[in-house]
Motif scaffolding. Sequence first.
Motif, mmCIF file in Angstrom:
data_model
loop_
_atom_site.group_PDB
_atom_site.id
_atom_site.type_symbol
_atom_site.label_atom_id
_atom_site.label_comp_id
_atom_site.label_asym_id
_atom_site.label_seq_id
_atom_site.Cartn_x
_atom_site.Cartn_y
_atom_site.Cartn_z
ATOM 1 N N ASN A 205 0.824 -1.224 0.000
ATOM 2 C CA ASN A 205 0.000 0.000 0.000
ATOM 3 C C ASN A 205 0.858 1.274 0.000
ATOM 4 N N LEU A 206 2.177 1.117 -0.005
ATOM 5 C CA LEU A 206 3.090 2.262 0.044
ATOM 6 C C LEU A 206 3.479 2.705 -1.360
ATOM 7 N N ILE A 207 3.319 4.005 -1.604
ATOM 8 C CA ILE A 207 3.749 4.616 -2.871
ATOM 9 C C ILE A 207 4.700 5.762 -2.520
ATOM 10 N N ILE A 208 5.875 5.744 -3.104
ATOM 11 C CA ILE A 208 6.862 6.796 -2.833
ATOM 12 C C ILE A 208 7.061 7.626 -4.096
ATOM 13 N N LEU A 209 6.982 8.915 -3.932
ATOM 14 C CA LEU A 209 7.112 9.855 -5.051
ATOM 15 C C LEU A 209 8.468 10.551 -4.979
ATOM 16 N N LYS A 210 9.165 10.615 -6.129
ATOM 17 C CA LYS A 210 10.458 11.299 -6.172
ATOM 18 C C LYS A 210 10.608 12.002 -7.517
ATOM 19 N N ALA A 211 11.673 12.835 -7.592
ATOM 20 C CA ALA A 211 11.879 13.592 -8.830
ATOM 21 C C ALA A 211 13.358 13.883 -9.033
ATOM 22 N N PHE A 212 13.765 13.929 -10.300
ATOM 23 C CA PHE A 212 15.093 14.422 -10.657
ATOM 24 C C PHE A 212 15.107 15.951 -10.688
ATOM 25 N N THR A 213 13.935 16.506 -10.876
ATOM 26 C CA THR A 213 13.771 17.938 -11.144
ATOM 27 C C THR A 213 14.543 18.824 -10.179
ATOM 28 N N LYS A 214 14.244 18.707 -8.880
ATOM 29 C CA LYS A 214 14.852 19.577 -7.878
ATOM 30 C C LYS A 214 16.280 19.138 -7.554
ATOM 31 N N THR A 215 16.471 17.811 -7.453
ATOM 32 C CA THR A 215 17.759 17.279 -7.011
ATOM 33 C C THR A 215 18.886 17.652 -7.957
ATOM 34 N N TYR A 216 18.627 17.588 -9.252
ATOM 35 C CA TYR A 216 19.677 17.836 -10.240
ATOM 36 C C TYR A 216 19.456 19.127 -11.031
ATOM 37 N N ALA A 217 18.611 19.993 -10.524
ATOM 38 C CA ALA A 217 18.393 21.310 -11.132
ATOM 39 C C ALA A 217 17.981 21.212 -12.591
ATOM 40 N N MET A 218 16.982 20.387 -12.856
ATOM 41 C CA MET A 218 16.487 20.258 -14.225
ATOM 42 C C MET A 218 14.963 20.390 -14.305
ATOM 43 N N PRO A 219 14.378 21.403 -13.645
ATOM 44 C CA PRO A 219 12.916 21.514 -13.674
ATOM 45 C C PRO A 219 12.372 21.767 -15.073
#
Length: 734
Positions: A205-219
């Motif tokens: 039932n666990l869903i984890i959301l992540k992004a490259f956008t903020k971490t690697y400065a590529m929004p």
Amino acid sequence: MYKSVHGGDIYSEQNNSLGKNIVDYSANVNPLGLPVSVKEAIKNSIKNCVNYPDPLCRELIEKLAKYLNIKKEYLFISNGAADVLFKLALTVKPGRAVLLAPTFADYEKALRTVDCKFTYYELQEEKKFIAGYDLLKKINSRVDLVVICNPNNPTGKLIDEDLLLEVLEKCCRTGTKLLLDECFMDFVDGDKAYSLCSKLDKYHNLIILKAFTKTYAMPGLRLGYCMTSDVSLIKRLHENGQDWNVSIPAQAAGIAALDEENYLLASKELIRVERQYLTAQLEGLGAKTFGSEANYIFFKLEKPENLAELLRKHGFLIRECNNYHNLGPTYYRIAVKTRYTNRALIKAIKEVRRNALSLLVIIDGLGDDHIPALNGLTPFQYAEHKNIDTLIKLGTYSEVSICENDFIPESLSCILRLLGVQQRDFPTNRAYLELLAHGRDISEYEMVLRCNLVSIDKDNTLVSFNGQGLSAESMAEAAKACDEFWQGIEFMHLSMYRNLLILDKDRRILDNCVISPPHESMGKNVDLLLGELKQQSLLLKHFIEGTAKRLERFNHDDIRYMLYPWGPSERKTLPGFQALHGLKGAAICEAEIVRGIAKGLHLTAPKIAGVTADIDTDIAAKATATLNMLKEYDFVLTHFNGADEAAHRYDYQSKAEFISAIDEEFLEKIINNIQEPLRIVICGDHVTSSINGKHNKNAVPVVAAQINTAAIPVKINNYQDILTFLMRASDMRG
């Protein structure tokens, strides 16, 4: 027209006068910028853009799964984390959800697209916006989805790991999905960072959301993903969207970014150092911060109310948080950037914040002798002043000579010194400024003298300097009796015993004639006191003698009345207060000399009903006026003249009572109603002895404190310290 509620909208700013010079603090992007390897990967991918992108992001998923140490079947990649949110809402279609408040606005926006009903768990400011175990009470079998951002956006706060595990466990028992947004976890210091990625195998039932956008400065590329062991959900996510949702350059950028371990380590260290710097600077500026663990800082600042708009005009875009549920218009979020830009932002905030507000309360003649009838105490020591005592506990108490040995102890020079005017710019005597106070000016060819209605005895000894023995009505009648056309002299009545004389400039009187102030000359022969003046000016001799005859009808009991000219002054231009200190200033006062100082320094000085220059003044009205001025001005001078007047009348009891009244009716109202950070100094300008009625240069009480701020109080050892404390350019908070 649709308006984005998020940060990062630099494009709206390109149409205004700022052009492209805007520095964007509203988007929480890695301050190191796009890694070089990622830039190269994007460039090299351009040649492949003639083809459709891989709809399954195979190479990226393979590498990302190894990087995260999870099964590749657990991953779904899309066009940014926000895009994943909307796809999750469409796929899961929750009927009821629990959201923290405040938190990222797109959770709610995405859920509204599927008519989901949601309940807020409101985070409390007094608990630093940290979720507590009562969150568990919100979770039950009727709830389909719980959304938690960790660290939370906009607060930057981490939820307690043990609590989060209990939330996950309870969600599992109630059949509730837990969506955990870890988009900013990569910026958390290593010893504090944690992820529930290792729990995916156990909790479907666990869903984890992540992004490259903020971490690697590529929004601008848009690249985000979610992970869950519910592989059927991953399959449905693919089915509920178009196939080519991640571009070829975005996939190439993600693949290259996963090799940037040193970049991430350097980012964390930079953010740790700069987060501390910005937090300290903001707190020094009076802002309330809440201990962010992310690459942004959430803070509360009451004034100015339009901080974001003012900073925009200075070229900085910050995130207003008033559209977050459970937040008001005084909350903001800023990204953490490099020291160079962070300093520039703090400088801009200082410029628009213009300091903590500063309040200088001058109780004229506050200093005094020790009075035997007051148990050997001074009137200030004898008075009740619980609010002053509170300020002393918050700040400091000292005793300082304002005039030192530089000039005679009188209000004009002492107050000008407290306002930062250099001694070389002091007018000669105060008559000119009292004239300005009444809206009158003179030319460079004229001079003005003060002129007291005084009383003398049968031996021509000066008995009083203030028309003692006459009522206010009688003094007005006496002034009227003297107010006629005198050849070469313009007579101007001010109030009570105070008058001015305007005549042609005479350098002999201005430069060479010594005229003792009447309030310093009681018990002396008036013929000797005014003898030199009469010798230098036949015009003034005739005026003194002629008006004495007109005042004979007011004489009584061997007491006679006469006019006493003194304190000659010529036209003098003072420097503007704002030019001196860079602060907008106002003055709450009624004494002619102080109103004249305000006029000369271009301080706003409103007339207030019921306010006088004596102990009968409406103190509460002064408090109200002071609070009103502090809403518009950086600096306010509030002057009370009654203590000085009481001391000149040898009335130490009334002086002490007046000080107590100021404490109760003025200071209590200020302290209880001011919400902004405030520097406050309460002091005298000089000593006025209740024993002999004279001024002296001895030290006066000085109370200095800062309220509504955690700033450390300063010590006041001399008058320069008072100036530094009150006038320094916005560094009370830093």
